[in-house]
Design an enzyme around this catalytic site. Structure first.
Site, mmCIF file in Angstrom:
data_model
loop_
_atom_site.group_PDB
_atom_site.id
_atom_site.type_symbol
_atom_site.label_atom_id
_atom_site.label_comp_id
_atom_site.label_asym_id
_atom_site.label_seq_id
_atom_site.Cartn_x
_atom_site.Cartn_y
_atom_site.Cartn_z
ATOM 1 N N GLU A 50 62.389 3.043 24.491
ATOM 2 C CA GLU A 50 62.355 2.897 23.025
ATOM 3 C C GLU A 50 63.713 3.130 22.370
ATOM 4 O O GLU A 50 63.784 3.540 21.211
ATOM 5 C CB GLU A 50 61.269 3.798 22.451
ATOM 6 C CG GLU A 50 59.893 3.323 22.887
ATOM 7 C CD GLU A 50 58.740 4.121 22.314
ATOM 8 O OE1 GLU A 50 58.957 5.215 21.782
ATOM 9 O OE2 GLU A 50 57.598 3.621 22.428
ATOM 10 N N GLN A 51 64.803 2.848 23.089
ATOM 11 C CA GLN A 51 66.124 3.123 22.515
ATOM 12 C C GLN A 51 66.434 2.257 21.303
ATOM 13 O O GLN A 51 67.285 2.590 20.496
ATOM 14 C CB GLN A 51 67.224 3.017 23.568
ATOM 15 C CG GLN A 51 67.208 1.742 24.367
ATOM 16 C CD GLN A 51 68.235 1.807 25.497
ATOM 17 O OE1 GLN A 51 69.377 1.470 25.291
ATOM 18 N NE2 GLN A 51 67.815 2.252 26.667
ATOM 19 N N GLU A 82 51.753 8.682 12.966
ATOM 20 C CA GLU A 82 53.063 8.067 13.191
ATOM 21 C C GLU A 82 53.278 7.028 12.101
ATOM 22 O O GLU A 82 52.511 6.075 11.992
ATOM 23 C CB GLU A 82 53.113 7.367 14.563
ATOM 24 C CG GLU A 82 52.907 8.310 15.738
ATOM 25 C CD GLU A 82 52.956 7.599 17.092
ATOM 26 O OE1 GLU A 82 53.416 6.438 17.154
ATOM 27 O OE2 GLU A 82 52.515 8.204 18.076
ATOM 28 N N TRP A 89 59.002 -2.992 19.635
ATOM 29 C CA TRP A 89 57.999 -3.596 20.516
ATOM 30 C C TRP A 89 57.399 -4.900 20.028
ATOM 31 O O TRP A 89 56.648 -5.542 20.751
ATOM 32 C CB TRP A 89 56.862 -2.592 20.769
ATOM 33 C CG TRP A 89 56.367 -1.905 19.528
ATOM 34 C CD1 TRP A 89 56.728 -0.654 19.094
ATOM 35 C CD2 TRP A 89 55.442 -2.400 18.542
ATOM 36 N NE1 TRP A 89 56.092 -0.341 17.908
ATOM 37 C CE2 TRP A 89 55.294 -1.391 17.553
ATOM 38 C CE3 TRP A 89 54.738 -3.597 18.391
ATOM 39 C CZ2 TRP A 89 54.466 -1.542 16.441
ATOM 40 C CZ3 TRP A 89 53.906 -3.747 17.276
ATOM 41 C CH2 TRP A 89 53.787 -2.732 16.329
ATOM 42 N N GLU A 142 47.094 7.504 21.689
ATOM 43 C CA GLU A 142 46.689 6.105 21.501
ATOM 44 C C GLU A 142 45.852 5.576 22.660
ATOM 45 O O GLU A 142 46.306 4.731 23.437
ATOM 46 C CB GLU A 142 47.917 5.210 21.286
ATOM 47 C CG GLU A 142 48.599 5.456 19.968
ATOM 48 C CD GLU A 142 49.654 4.404 19.622
ATOM 49 O OE1 GLU A 142 50.116 3.702 20.530
ATOM 50 O OE2 GLU A 142 50.000 4.294 18.433
ATOM 51 N N ARG A 148 53.623 4.223 30.851
ATOM 52 C CA ARG A 148 52.651 5.236 30.411
ATOM 53 C C ARG A 148 51.251 4.645 30.434
ATOM 54 O O ARG A 148 51.065 3.451 30.668
ATOM 55 C CB ARG A 148 53.007 5.761 29.027
ATOM 56 C CG ARG A 148 53.005 4.695 27.952
ATOM 57 C CD ARG A 148 53.320 5.287 26.582
ATOM 58 N NE ARG A 148 53.507 4.230 25.595
ATOM 59 C CZ ARG A 148 53.828 4.437 24.324
ATOM 60 N NH1 ARG A 148 54.008 5.656 23.877
ATOM 61 N NH2 ARG A 148 53.972 3.432 23.490
ATOM 62 N N CYS A 154 42.901 5.429 34.986
ATOM 63 C CA CYS A 154 41.585 4.838 34.742
ATOM 64 C C CYS A 154 40.680 5.940 34.190
ATOM 65 O O CYS A 154 40.584 7.018 34.787
ATOM 66 C CB CYS A 154 41.043 4.293 36.068
ATOM 67 S SG CYS A 154 39.329 3.762 35.943
HETATM 68 C C1 GAL Z 1 53.138 4.171 19.273
HETATM 69 C C2 GAL Z 1 53.181 5.313 20.271
HETATM 70 C C3 GAL Z 1 54.498 6.045 20.251
HETATM 71 C C4 GAL Z 1 55.643 5.073 20.227
HETATM 72 C C5 GAL Z 1 55.491 4.177 19.039
HETATM 73 C C6 GAL Z 1 56.606 3.186 18.883
HETATM 74 O O1 GAL Z 1 52.276 3.193 19.686
HETATM 75 O O2 GAL Z 1 52.153 6.234 20.046
HETATM 76 O O3 GAL Z 1 54.591 6.876 21.374
HETATM 77 O O4 GAL Z 1 55.630 4.343 21.400
HETATM 78 O O5 GAL Z 1 54.299 3.446 19.162
HETATM 79 O O6 GAL Z 1 56.418 2.371 17.761
#
Ligand code: GAL
Length: 670
Positions: free
Chosen positions: A369-370, A321, A329, A150, A111, A115
């Protein structure tokens, strides 16, 4: 035009209907409503589902979801899908991809592969936003819009593309008018870097050694302006076609690559994405600190951003969020301590959030993101956050039924902190150009602006003090204490405000050390600060971690690190190293630090300074934090052991009691 009002203390969730069979939608939305959520954010990554081929729009599924939401009284935040351009678009315009510093394209397959300067991409992005706003702008379910997702995540602000080069030259021409002015401002006589025309100017990458820092700083400013104009294009379309809906963007934590005050200026409200455990793992702090707060997160990191984004949103802000479980991550991804999801939620409200929205409704069993947990597991069974959210909903009801909410104090507090008379006693000046300047020329590897700013912030919070995080242009009236962690490029308006400021000001190293053109000021650092503080920095040295500066002050040993300035001054030396060099000076109400003190020394200094004012404070144990909101005082225990609250026995507890367990929340009515 006023936006649709938000009920105080609202909860929400991020939901991806396009990722699930439609047979689940009704149940999902019913379950959200039954859990007590009132906002659902959808759509921000759904471009390939909304426009599977150029100009071929498939909005039926979204219409259905919005109708289902409206029938259940759920409010929708619709995200514009521009963070995920579909494959056909990239194939159509391969040069819309951003180029990294090493000259390589950032390819399709995840994602944020665009630019900001590519005009072709911007046209198509504006088109999908316009189509969505035309189709759904007046839909009764839509209460808000989120632009993109973001900005800058995954290091995507700076792009070294042809499109960026063309736009940068134009931006430079607008700024400098003549190339002679530019040569003069940048000091291009150095190393024969002089240009004959704007068309000769390249981007500051792929050079043999470091590019001219003035060139790099202008490129950062330009890149920030590109984000602003990209965002503004979307805002203008949405405002025209979807009046009264709150327009937000979801900013991030510890993210400094563009000027958030500036970009947020075009929005109705700010929001940010709070992942306390992932964030802690990335902070430049000792392992002992990370071990202690492994499952609760740094006790000041979320609050710092709540206070920052409240200012960015001019009093209006959300958590878009909120981490509900382990993320995927960070270098390692622990589970939150039981109770932390509830704590993080209450804390956001204590800082004035309008909405706290969890990420995400259900963990995806597929794709990147599983391993990222949600409120529900991939099979649909409730994950551990569910019970905490349920408890929070009940407590919010208690809070809302208290006098506090009846008198509408939430709103008043938000407005107060936006301007005019300030609620918080402490102001902290935070500046994106400071971050860029220090990143471009750190002079000492890992001289980190954010870490320094957080350490100043922490020292006030440890005293139980509320803080507003402010840009250099802020009106300082009403604040009692001002913290300026570091401000290499000091603006004249701040110097003027400081002249009339009544109260102590603590100023960190390197303040006033550069002009806006990235030069050493002609009068030597601290440049404009000399109007307030009689001093000159004669020399600055930087030091390795194995050679810290020892300081002994009032019988306690400390260390300073990274940086040391040799200062000529008529001001009073306040604290000295064991070698006898002053590391802190005072002049009238100002304190200047010549180095980067370790946290405990910043704490001791700020405590000493605050104790000489009439600002009431309390010394909180490590991990305990407090915040006043309207006529409520909240306490939060981030620490690994239970604590007794520093409140009188007769205090009236709305939630919790005088003993706060790990991850506990207490709220007292003032
Ligand atoms: C954020 C993002 C989300 C998701 C989340 C995972 O940075 O906006 O789409 O990836 O992190 O923690």
């Amino acid at each position: 035009m006023a936006t649709i009002p938000v009920t105080p203390y609202s909860l929400g969730v991020c939901y991806y209907p396009e990722q699930w069979d439609r047979s689940r939608w009704t149940n999902d939305l019913n379950a959200m409503r039954d859990l007590g959520l009132s906002y659902v954010r959808i759509g921000e990554f759904a471009w390939s589902h909304l426009e599977p081929a150029p100009g071929e729009y498939q909005f039926g599924w979204l219409q259905e979801v919005l109708d289902l939401a409206a029938e259940r009284g759920l409010s929708v935040v619709l995200g514009t899908p521009t963070a995920t351009p579909p494959k056909w678009l990239v194939d159509w315009m391969p040069d819309m991809l951003a180029i990294d510093e090493d000259g390589r394209p950032k390819m399709f397959g995840s994602r944020r592969h665009y630019c900001f300067s590519h005009t072709g991409y911007r046209g198509v992005a504006a088109r999908i936003v316009e189509k969505l706003a035309e189709a759904f702008g007046q839909h009764p379910a839509i209460a808000a819009w989120q632009t993109d997702n973001e900005y800058g995540c995954h290091g995507t602000i700076l792009s070294y593309s042809d499109a960026a080069r063309i736009s940068f030259r134009k931006w430079l021409q607008d700024k400098y008018q003549t190339v002679e002015n530019l040569n003069q401002a940048w000091g291009n006589v150095f190393w024969s870097m002089e240009y004959q025309s704007f068309d000769e100017i390249e981007l500051p990458n792929l050079t043999v050694t470091q590019p001219n820092p003035a060139h790099s700083l202008d490129f950062r400013r330009f890149s920030s302006d590109q984000v602003k104009s990209f965002n503004r294009e979307q805002v203008e379309i949405i405002r025209r076609l979807s009046p009264r809906r709150t327009i937000l963007h979801n900013f991030m934590g510890e993210f400094l690559a563009f000027d958030h005050f500036d970009v947020a200026g075009d929005l109705d409200a700010a929001s940010w994405d709070s992942y306390p455990l992932g964030a802690l793992s990335l902070l430049d702090l000792p392992e002992s600190h990370k071990r202690k707060f492994l499952r609760s997160g740094d006790p000041d990191f979320p609050a710092f951003h709540h206070d920052l984004y409240r200012t960015c949103g001019r009093g209006r802000w959300w958590v878009m969020e909120q981490q509900p479980g382990p993320v995927n991550w960070a270098p390692y991804n622990p589970s939150p301590h039981p109770g932390m999801v509830r704590l993080w939620t209450h804390e956001a409200f204590a800082h004035g959030a309008e909405v706290v929205s969890y990420f995400r409704w259900r963990q995806a069993p597929f794709a990147q993101e599983q391993m990222h947990h949600g409120i529900n597991r991939p099979d649909g069974s409730p994950d551990v956050a569910t019970d905490e959210i349920r408890a929070t909903v009940r407590e919010i009801r208690t809070i809302s039924e208290s006098d506090h909410a009846k008198h509408g104090i939430t709103r008043v507090a938000a407005v107060r902190s936006a301007g005019g008379s300030k609620a918080a006693p402490v102001g902290l000046i935070f500046d994106y150009q400071a971050a860029w300047t220090l990143a471009i020329q750190p002079n000492r590897e890992s001289f980190d602006y954010f870490t320094l700013a957080l350490s100043f912030y922490r020292s006030a919070r440890r005293l139980g003090l509320d803080v507003d995080i402010l840009p250099q242009t802020a009106n300082l009236d009403g604040y009692k204490v001002l913290l300026v962690p570091s401000l290499p490029i000091l603006r004249p308006n701040l110097v003027a405000s400081l002249k009339s400021f009544r109260g102590p000001v603590v100023i960190g190293p390197r303040t006033g050390s550069k002009t806006p053109d990235f030069r050493i000021p002609s009068q030597l650092p601290p440049g404009l600060l000399q109007e307030l503080f009689p001093m000159r920095v004669l020399r600055a040295e930087s030091l390795p971690d194995f050679a810290p500066i020892p300081v002994s002050w009032r019988g306690v040993n400390y260390q300073c690190r990274h940086w040391m300035e040799q200062i000529e001054t008529s001001a009073t030396p306040w604290i000295a190293s064991t070698d006898g060099d002053a590391i802190a000076f005072t002049h009238e109400a100002f304190t200047y630090l010549a180095t980067v003190p370790e946290q405990s020394l910043v704490d001791a200094m700020v405590e000493d300074i605050v104790s000489r004012t009439d600002v009431p404070f309390m010394l909180l144990p490590d991990g305990l934090r407090t915040r006043v909101h309207g006529d409520l005082r909240y306490f939060f225990n981030y620490g690994p052991t239970k604590v007794s609250l520093p409140v009188p026995k007769e205090a009236g507890f709305l939630i919790g009691g005088p003993e706060l367990p790990v991850a506990g929340v207490a709220i007292i009515q003032l």
